[in-house]
Scaffold this motif. Structure first.
Motif, PDB file in Angstrom:
ATOM      1  N   PRO A  53       8.709  -2.931   0.858  1.00 50.64           N
ATOM      2  CA  PRO A  53       7.703  -2.636  -0.277  1.00 50.64           C
ATOM      3  C   PRO A  53       8.028  -3.207  -1.338  1.00 50.64           C
ATOM      4  N   THR A  54       6.794  -3.140  -2.471  1.00 52.84           N
ATOM      5  CA  THR A  54       6.885  -3.301  -3.583  1.00 52.84           C
ATOM      6  C   THR A  54       6.516  -2.574  -4.811  1.00 52.84           C
ATOM      7  N   SER A  55       6.811  -2.820  -6.021  1.00 52.68           N
ATOM      8  CA  SER A  55       6.367  -1.762  -7.206  1.00 52.68           C
ATOM      9  C   SER A  55       4.873  -1.767  -7.256  1.00 52.68           C
ATOM     10  N   ASP A  56       4.038  -2.505  -6.602  1.00 47.00           N
ATOM     11  CA  ASP A  56       2.654  -2.258  -6.575  1.00 47.00           C
ATOM     12  C   ASP A  56       2.300  -0.998  -6.003  1.00 47.00           C
ATOM     13  N   LEU A  57       3.084  -0.567  -4.906  1.00 49.23           N
ATOM     14  CA  LEU A  57       2.750   0.593  -4.223  1.00 49.23           C
ATOM     15  C   LEU A  57       2.846   1.742  -5.134  1.00 49.23           C
ATOM     16  N   ALA A  58       3.840   1.836  -5.847  1.00 47.81           N
ATOM     17  CA  ALA A  58       4.031   2.839  -6.853  1.00 47.81           C
ATOM     18  C   ALA A  58       2.916   2.995  -7.924  1.00 47.81           C
ATOM     19  N   THR A  59       2.613   1.742  -8.250  1.00 48.20           N
ATOM     20  CA  THR A  59       1.243   1.701  -9.303  1.00 48.20           C
ATOM     21  C   THR A  59       0.058   2.372  -8.797  1.00 48.20           C
ATOM     22  N   VAL A  60      -0.123   2.074  -7.401  1.00 48.41           N
ATOM     23  CA  VAL A  60      -1.444   2.484  -6.830  1.00 48.41           C
ATOM     24  C   VAL A  60      -1.408   3.954  -6.630  1.00 48.41           C
ATOM     25  N   TYR A  61      -0.122   4.513  -5.995  1.00 49.77           N
ATOM     26  CA  TYR A  61       0.087   5.867  -5.703  1.00 49.77           C
ATOM     27  C   TYR A  61       0.057   6.613  -6.998  1.00 49.77           C
ATOM     28  N   ARG A  62       0.756   6.257  -7.917  1.00 50.88           N
ATOM     29  CA  ARG A  62       0.675   7.082  -9.342  1.00 50.88           C
ATOM     30  C   ARG A  62      -0.797   7.306  -9.804  1.00 50.88           C
ATOM     31  N   ALA A  63      -1.881   6.253  -9.564  1.00 53.66           N
ATOM     32  CA  ALA A  63      -2.981   6.142  -9.944  1.00 53.66           C
ATOM     33  C   ALA A  63      -3.687   7.620  -9.164  1.00 53.66           C
ATOM     34  N   TRP A  64      -3.363   7.477  -7.772  1.00 56.42           N
ATOM     35  CA  TRP A  64      -3.997   8.515  -6.887  1.00 56.42           C
ATOM     36  C   TRP A  64      -3.633   9.866  -7.484  1.00 56.42           C
ATOM     37  N   ALA A  65      -2.077  10.183  -7.524  1.00 54.91           N
ATOM     38  CA  ALA A  65      -1.818  11.352  -7.932  1.00 54.91           C
ATOM     39  C   ALA A  65      -2.263  11.802  -9.375  1.00 54.91           C
ATOM     40  N   GLU A  66      -2.206  10.972 -10.201  1.00 55.84           N
ATOM     41  CA  GLU A  66      -2.826  11.057 -11.601  1.00 55.84           C
ATOM     42  C   GLU A  66      -4.219  11.390 -11.574  1.00 55.84           C
ATOM     43  N   GLY A  67      -4.933  11.033 -10.699  1.00 53.43           N
ATOM     44  CA  GLY A  67      -6.588  11.267 -10.263  1.00 53.43           C
ATOM     45  C   GLY A  67      -6.680  12.585  -9.722  1.00 53.43           C
ATOM     46  N   GLY A  68      -5.671  13.304  -9.321  1.00 54.33           N
ATOM     47  CA  GLY A  68      -5.883  14.647  -8.876  1.00 54.33           C
ATOM     48  C   GLY A  68      -5.747  14.915  -7.356  1.00 54.33           C
ATOM     49  N   SER A  69      -5.258  13.749  -6.529  1.00 57.85           N
ATOM     50  CA  SER A  69      -5.168  14.094  -5.082  1.00 57.85           C
ATOM     51  C   SER A  69      -3.886  14.894  -4.848  1.00 57.85           C
ATOM     52  N   GLY A  70      -4.213  16.191  -4.148  1.00 61.27           N
ATOM     53  CA  GLY A  70      -2.998  17.036  -3.803  1.00 61.27           C
ATOM     54  C   GLY A  70      -2.040  16.439  -2.927  1.00 61.27           C
ATOM     55  N   LEU A  71      -2.631  15.620  -2.030  1.00 61.25           N
ATOM     56  CA  LEU A  71      -1.775  15.134  -1.139  1.00 61.25           C
ATOM     57  C   LEU A  71      -2.199  13.541  -0.848  1.00 61.25           C
ATOM     58  N   SER A  72      -1.046  12.667  -0.890  1.00 58.03           N
ATOM     59  CA  SER A  72      -1.498  11.205  -0.473  1.00 58.03           C
ATOM     60  C   SER A  72      -0.616  10.642   0.903  1.00 58.03           C
ATOM     61  N   ILE A  73      -1.381  10.475   1.673  1.00 60.94           N
ATOM     62  CA  ILE A  73      -0.846   9.710   2.974  1.00 60.94           C
ATOM     63  C   ILE A  73      -0.648   8.325   2.775  1.00 60.94           C
ATOM     64  N   THR A  74       0.338   7.678   2.893  1.00 61.33           N
ATOM     65  CA  THR A  74       0.400   6.305   2.739  1.00 61.33           C
ATOM     66  C   THR A  74      -0.415   5.382   3.920  1.00 61.33           C
ATOM     67  N   GLY A  75      -0.495   4.174   3.898  1.00 61.87           N
ATOM     68  CA  GLY A  75      -1.034   3.311   4.712  1.00 61.87           C
ATOM     69  C   GLY A  75      -0.090   3.428   5.735  1.00 61.87           C
ATOM     70  N   ASN A  76      -0.381   2.646   7.076  1.00 60.59           N
ATOM     71  CA  ASN A  76       0.598   2.645   8.023  1.00 60.59           C
ATOM     72  C   ASN A  76       1.769   1.896   7.648  1.00 60.59           C
ATOM     73  N   VAL A  77       2.788   2.426   7.754  1.00 63.77           N
ATOM     74  CA  VAL A  77       4.211   1.769   7.558  1.00 63.77           C
ATOM     75  C   VAL A  77       4.587   1.665   9.092  1.00 63.77           C
ATOM     76  N   MET A  78       5.023   0.262   9.235  1.00 61.88           N
ATOM     77  CA  MET A  78       5.403  -0.116  10.338  1.00 61.88           C
ATOM     78  C   MET A  78       6.733   0.164  10.832  1.00 61.88           C
TER      79      MET A  78
END
Length: 417
Positions: free
Chosen positions: A39-64
């Protein structure tokens, strides 16, 4: 009630876990891991944007769950706790404002491109249709011992996700990946205890669920993304899907997300079973609401329907009708990550998403750009750029193909092939 009021209502799971609203960011492939699948810090950047945008639940992309079997270059792989610090940062970012984040766990099975894997595995050695054989090798049938190992890997990855602070995991049982392959009579032609009948084809997903529950406990959220059907001759049917859902609900699953299709018939990207949006679907927007209503009549479990939602009114009507509990959004949240917040503030909303066409039939029929172009926009979000709302046709295709080829070659070189 207004769309804002309906969609702002919290949702409580049986274990007491609560989502703050009815918006759920469905899994999309971010390919924001390193070339060696960390994983990278880019993932935190993107998921913070979705949380701040109001999504009550975020499901990540497929983690293998196995670095020897990935679906795309730069997939994140979780086999142990070695990346716990970065995983924890990812989880915390997705929980901003009281939101939840669940890690989607996956094994690609035969859907691992030749550029990444020349020896894929599957329930049975069934090749792709001829149009795809240049991209995907014929898989080798898994042994019983290998199947048991994969089940343990799912549980171990889920255990690490819980340790990192994720609120739950989702088993990827749709879109033609390994769990879906075990469920399909087309892909699973085994005659042992892992196939041969609909009941035996269910065994793999049930054992994966049981292993995760044993490892993570009753208070940890476990969901599944499941096809309503494969829309493929001889494949997984709606009746079989209903039976699988009933079995999982009896085991205690917390959330069922409904989708459909696979690489050979990508209904999830193209609009239901035919590739063309039917008039009834246009009226209700979501592709799989009719099937969700069948599920609702059979079992009592929180449902998430993903695919087709485009307006605030359509989202609210689906929840108010009882057909679904959560509005699953993917592409609309890429181009407009703050759309839940705007809808809950009472603003009118119609998504800017439209089908991507390159003019090349084989590309458009397989809906390849419907995945790759949006993945590129997630990359723009990760680097602090605004996502584009519309593609640039053939130029977008060339951009995507260049990136995919470069990443695949780098991945192969690193693996020493």
């Amino acid at each position: 009630m207004t769309p804002a009021e309906i969609l702002s209502a919290p949702l409580r799971f049986r274990n007491g876990s609560v989502l703050p609203n009815r918006f759920a960011k469905s899994a999309m492939s971010e390919t924001l891991g390193t070339i060696d699948n960390h994983p990278t810090s880019d993932l935190a950047t993107v998921y913070r944007a979705w949380a701040e945008g109001g999504s009550g639940l975020s499901i990540t992309g497929n983690v293998m769950i196995d670095r020897h079997h990935i679906g795309e270059p730069k997939n994140v792989v979780v086999e142990d706790a070695s990346d716990l610090e970065l995983l924890s940062a990812w989880a915390k970012a997705g929980q901003v404002g009281g939101a939840q984040i669940w890690m989607q766990l996956n094994h690609p099975g035969k859907q691992s491109p030749k550029l990444l894997n020349r020896a894929p595995v599957a329930p049975s050695a069934v090749a792709f249709r001829k149009e795809l054989r240049s991209m995907f090798a014929t898989p080798r049938a898994l042994t019983g011992a290998e199947i048991e190992d994969i089940i343990r890997r799912f549980a171990r990855s889920a255990e690490v996700a819980k340790q990192a602070g994720f609120d739950g995991v989702q088993i990827h049982g749709a879109h033609g990946y390994l769990v879906s392959q075990f469920l399909s009579p087309h892909h699973n032609q085994r005659t042992d205890d892992w196939g041969g009948s609909a009941g035996k084809r269910q065994r793999f997903v049930l054992e994966v669920y049981r292993a995760i529950r044993l490892a993570c406990g009753e208070d940890f959220n476990i969901g599944i993304k499941l096809n309503s059907a494969d829309f493929q001759r001889g494949g997984f049917t709606e009746g079989e899907s209903l039976a699988v859902i009933e079995a999982l609900v009896a085991e205690g699953i917390d959330l069922v997300e409904i989708s459909g299709g696979n690489y050979e018939n990508p209904a999830m990207a193209k609009g239901g079973d035919s590739g063309e949006v039917k008039a009834s679907t246009r009226a209700r927007e979501a592709y799989f609401l009719a099937f969700a209503e069948q599920v609702r009549q059979r079992v009592d479990v929180p449902l998430m329907v993903t695919g087709g939602f485009r307006t605030a009114e359509g989202m609210a009507e689906a929840v108010a009708s009882g057909a679904t509990d959560l509005v699953g959004l993917a592409r609309p949240l890429v181009v407009e990550p703050d759309l839940p917040r705007r809808i809950m503030a009472g603003q009118p909303f119609t998504s800017a998403v439209r089908p991507i066409r390159t003019g090349i039939r084989v590309i458009d029929d397989m809906a390849l750009m419907e995945v790759s172009w949006y993945t590129r926009q997630i990359g723009r979000m990760a680097s602090g750029k605004a996502p584009r709302k519309h593609d640039r046709g053939l130029w977008s295709l060339l951009e995507v193909l260049g990136v995919m080829t470069t990443r695949s070659v780098r991945t192969r070189l690193r693996a020493g092939e």
